[in-house]
Design a protein around this motif. Structure first.
Motif, PDB file in Angstrom:
ATOM      1  N   LEU A  21       0.797  -1.219   0.000  1.00 16.00           N
ATOM      2  CA  LEU A  21       0.000   0.000   0.000  1.00 16.00           C
ATOM      3  C   LEU A  21       0.833   1.274   0.000  1.00 16.00           C
ATOM      4  O   LEU A  21       0.393   2.301  -0.509  1.00 16.00           O
ATOM      5  N   TYR A  27      -4.144   4.273  -1.571  1.00 18.79           N
ATOM      6  CA  TYR A  27      -4.361   3.192  -0.608  1.00 18.79           C
ATOM      7  C   TYR A  27      -3.938   3.547   0.821  1.00 18.79           C
ATOM      8  O   TYR A  27      -4.127   2.748   1.731  1.00 18.79           O
ATOM      9  N   CYS A  37      -2.406  -3.702   4.128  1.00 22.15           N
ATOM     10  CA  CYS A  37      -3.799  -3.307   4.316  1.00 22.15           C
ATOM     11  C   CYS A  37      -4.332  -3.796   5.657  1.00 22.15           C
ATOM     12  O   CYS A  37      -4.064  -4.931   6.075  1.00 22.15           O
TER      13      CYS A  37
END
Length: 108
Positions: A21, A27, A37
């Motif tokens: 990310l 993100y 994540c």
């Protein structure tokens, strides 16, 4: 093939994007602080909310929502596949990480 007739993007759920990310600002809200994540399940190597994952994680829905400009769906799928392959190569575990089972973390 038209966009309407084109099959959905074929995500193989390897988890490479979920573990990368920090490479894109889109993100960052999902980053749990280590570039991974917050929905990524380390134990299974899968997304814990896959069926309800955020829009930016749903390739075709993101395209339909207009998050991608200037590309056809086919071009977007090809670019996304190329990015997936590059991320997979970058995040590939060492043979020691794969363990004796040979299973790549995140692969299904």
């Amino acid at each position: 093939m038209t966009s309407a007739a084109m099959p959905p993007f074929a995500c193989d759920r390897c988890g490479a994007c979920c573990r990368s990310l920090a490479l894109h600002a889109l993100y960052q809200p999902l980053d749990r602080g280590d570039g991974v994540c917050r929905h990524f399940d380390d134990a299974s190597g899968l997304c814990a909310v896959y069926a309800e994952r955020p829009l930016q994680c749903r390739i075709d829905a993101a395209y339909d929502a207009g998050l991608v400009g200037g590309l056809t769906r086919s071009e977007y799928h090809a670019a996304t596949r190329a990015a997936c392959d590059a991320l997979r190569a970058r995040t590939a575990p060492s043979p020691q990480q794969e363990g004796e089972t040979g299973r790549v973390p995140g692969a299904t």
